[in-house]
Scaffold this motif. Sequence first.
Motif, PDB file in Angstrom:
ATOM      1  N   UNK A 172       0.839  -1.191   0.000  1.00  0.00           N
ATOM      2  CA  UNK A 172       0.000   0.000   0.000  1.00  0.00           C
ATOM      3  C   UNK A 172       0.874   1.241   0.000  1.00  0.00           C
ATOM      4  N   UNK A 173       0.495   2.247  -0.754  1.00  0.00           N
ATOM      5  CA  UNK A 173       1.225   3.514  -0.797  1.00  0.00           C
ATOM      6  C   UNK A 173       0.232   4.651  -0.678  1.00  0.00           C
ATOM      7  N   UNK A 174       0.419   5.489   0.326  1.00  0.00           N
ATOM      8  CA  UNK A 174      -0.373   6.709   0.455  1.00  0.00           C
ATOM      9  C   UNK A 174       0.495   7.874  -0.002  1.00  0.00           C
ATOM     10  N   UNK A 230      -1.626  18.654  -1.496  1.00  0.00           N
ATOM     11  CA  UNK A 230      -2.609  18.708  -0.426  1.00  0.00           C
ATOM     12  C   UNK A 230      -3.695  17.661  -0.486  1.00  0.00           C
ATOM     13  N   UNK A 231      -3.778  16.885  -1.580  1.00  0.00           N
ATOM     14  CA  UNK A 231      -4.785  15.841  -1.694  1.00  0.00           C
ATOM     15  C   UNK A 231      -4.141  14.483  -1.473  1.00  0.00           C
ATOM     16  N   UNK A 232      -4.773  13.642  -0.643  1.00  0.00           N
ATOM     17  CA  UNK A 232      -4.214  12.339  -0.295  1.00  0.00           C
ATOM     18  C   UNK A 232      -4.896  11.251  -1.119  1.00  0.00           C
ATOM     19  N   UNK A 233      -4.090  10.373  -1.687  1.00  0.00           N
ATOM     20  CA  UNK A 233      -4.593   9.218  -2.409  1.00  0.00           C
ATOM     21  C   UNK A 233      -3.899   7.969  -1.885  1.00  0.00           C
ATOM     22  N   UNK A 234      -4.627   6.861  -1.892  1.00  0.00           N
ATOM     23  CA  UNK A 234      -4.048   5.568  -1.520  1.00  0.00           C
ATOM     24  C   UNK A 234      -3.957   4.714  -2.772  1.00  0.00           C
ATOM     25  N   UNK A 235      -2.749   4.251  -3.071  1.00  0.00           N
ATOM     26  CA  UNK A 235      -2.511   3.447  -4.264  1.00  0.00           C
ATOM     27  C   UNK A 235      -2.300   1.992  -3.878  1.00  0.00           C
ATOM     28  N   UNK A 260      -1.220   3.808 -10.898  1.00  0.00           N
ATOM     29  CA  UNK A 260      -0.150   4.720 -11.306  1.00  0.00           C
ATOM     30  C   UNK A 260      -0.527   6.142 -10.919  1.00  0.00           C
ATOM     31  N   UNK A 261       0.487   6.972 -10.767  1.00  0.00           N
ATOM     32  CA  UNK A 261       0.280   8.386 -10.451  1.00  0.00           C
ATOM     33  C   UNK A 261       1.474   9.172 -10.985  1.00  0.00           C
ATOM     34  N   UNK A 262       1.198  10.223 -11.749  1.00  0.00           N
ATOM     35  CA  UNK A 262       2.263  11.058 -12.317  1.00  0.00           C
ATOM     36  C   UNK A 262       2.432  12.322 -11.486  1.00  0.00           C
ATOM     37  N   UNK A 263       3.675  12.655 -11.180  1.00  0.00           N
ATOM     38  CA  UNK A 263       4.022  13.849 -10.411  1.00  0.00           C
ATOM     39  C   UNK A 263       4.845  14.756 -11.326  1.00  0.00           C
ATOM     40  N   UNK A 264       4.314  15.907 -11.631  1.00  0.00           N
ATOM     41  CA  UNK A 264       4.999  16.829 -12.535  1.00  0.00           C
ATOM     42  C   UNK A 264       5.990  17.709 -11.761  1.00  0.00           C
ATOM     43  N   UNK A 265       6.968  18.313 -12.448  1.00  0.00           N
ATOM     44  CA  UNK A 265       7.921  19.192 -11.768  1.00  0.00           C
ATOM     45  C   UNK A 265       7.189  20.309 -11.026  1.00  0.00           C
ATOM     46  N   UNK A 266       7.686  20.645  -9.847  1.00  0.00           N
ATOM     47  CA  UNK A 266       7.116  21.739  -9.073  1.00  0.00           C
ATOM     48  C   UNK A 266       5.929  21.380  -8.214  1.00  0.00           C
ATOM     49  N   UNK A 267       5.480  20.121  -8.268  1.00  0.00           N
ATOM     50  CA  UNK A 267       4.306  19.712  -7.494  1.00  0.00           C
ATOM     51  C   UNK A 267       4.763  19.120  -6.154  1.00  0.00           C
ATOM     52  N   UNK A 268       4.273  19.724  -5.067  1.00  0.00           N
ATOM     53  CA  UNK A 268       4.612  19.218  -3.740  1.00  0.00           C
ATOM     54  C   UNK A 268       4.013  17.827  -3.543  1.00  0.00           C
ATOM     55  N   UNK A 269       4.824  16.930  -2.989  1.00  0.00           N
ATOM     56  CA  UNK A 269       4.300  15.588  -2.715  1.00  0.00           C
ATOM     57  C   UNK A 269       5.111  14.922  -1.605  1.00  0.00           C
TER      58      UNK A 269
END
Length: 514
Positions: A432-434, A439-444, A449-458
């Motif tokens: 499991x990966x949260x 600011x939005x939480x997702x559980x994978x 899959x989830x893409x994180x673009x440059x400049x996006x806080x995570x």
Amino acid sequence: MTENNFDFRDLFVLDLANNHQGDVEHGKRVIREHGAAVAEAGVRAAMKFQFRDLPDFVHPDDQKSSTNKHVPRFLSTRLPWKAYEEMLAEVRAQGMLAMCTPFDEASVAQIERMGFDIIKVASCSAADWPLLERVAASGLPVIASTGGLTIQEVDALYSFLQHRACDFALMHCVSIYPTPDDACNLGNIAEFKERYRGVVIGWSTHENPADTVHVGLAQALGAEMFERHVGVPTDDITLNAYSATPDETRDWLAAWTRARTIIGSHSRGAPRPEEAEAIDGLARGIFARGPIEKGQAIRAEDVYFAFPRREGQLASGAWTDGMVATAAIAADAPLTPEAVSVPERGREAVLKRAVHEVKALLTKARVPLNHDFTTEYSHHYGVERFNEVGAVLITVVNREYAKKILVQLPGQSHPLHYHKLKEETFLVVYGDLSIELDGQVRTLVPGDTLTVRPGVWHRFWTEGGCIFEEISTTAHRGDSVYRDPAINRLEHSERKTVVDHWGRFQLNEALKAR
């Protein structure tokens, strides 16, 4: 879409089949007596009927005369639908679930009308696509047997039930009545568990009902659901060779219960006190080979290991280079924690222990690695807090494109940050990966899959442990910016320990250099 809410685990299916002998009162007796056996064992069971829309189920010519051995049995034990309703009421009265196998579309309609809990697909119907379509349309939980099917046919059945959004389980089954030992192939259960992950796998049994070894073996191989034919013999009724009497059902359930106790937990926990005491009583201790002076560095040749270990003595497994005597130790005397100082290896021990756990998790998840990779042990708040805030990043390739395998052990988190240049996509392969993304939480879960673009806080974390792939543009040193300014002030080597492969011979030196 049908919601998958039915729990098939630890369900016992008792197949009445034609053992009611066409006599509703005898059928009710079978239900009562086997219901009593189920109640005594305290298990969850379903009594299963078989429906054929007779006589129309049988071809008109065969209704008059047939060479098929099943036709006379089907016709001679025919009951009106009202009789089945009476027996269904008895099933309810005995506190059991009601289950039924239809062999034609009209029988599915009767199952729906009577309000059965579960619908069964017989092995002979597992490739009967018109009937399967009608079964899927019922919306009932489905248990499908696989006797006589090739693995490709089981794959097709599995895919069909998935595509129709059925709530389903599969039964390994051998359609030989009774089934000899050399035809049982219980190893298929383990193969099904691996091939059809997330689906409950059962064992539909046709062996000699007096033989209870199969249920324990099936359970050990991963079966979570069990089926057998049941009946009650009388002066006029002799059961077939694969149907169990009430007492044989009791023995069968008792064998399952005992096997369940013997199998115990699949998770390796702490040893019981009596086991720990037994092992401790067989340990060797560390003894001085000759006199050791206070302040002396203790070398391997200064000690020996012997049995039995004395009370409070260091065990042989505690030996490490770099021990220093804090008091004089006589020849043949035990080394105790009070008499020696042990070199501080806290940071090294934390990461080495993590290597073992990460390797085990990768093996469990069947994630292969070759020999050519680098490993980053990420510890943004120090190695000492690695088990709390940390991750292991395995770089497989880093060119214009990059791939890393990230492993987090249970309870680990990774701090809030963004990348100035890198775009990355996470693909979860195990656990499991949260992740918090702007600011939005997702559980994978595996496959997400989830893409994180440059400049996006995570930031991300896991409760039970996780392995995920990071597929990205080129990874650059210094590309990460953290929300906590204290992390940004750290040198790269202060927040990451980077080694070739697992760092077997580099890890100690890398930590010393810090």
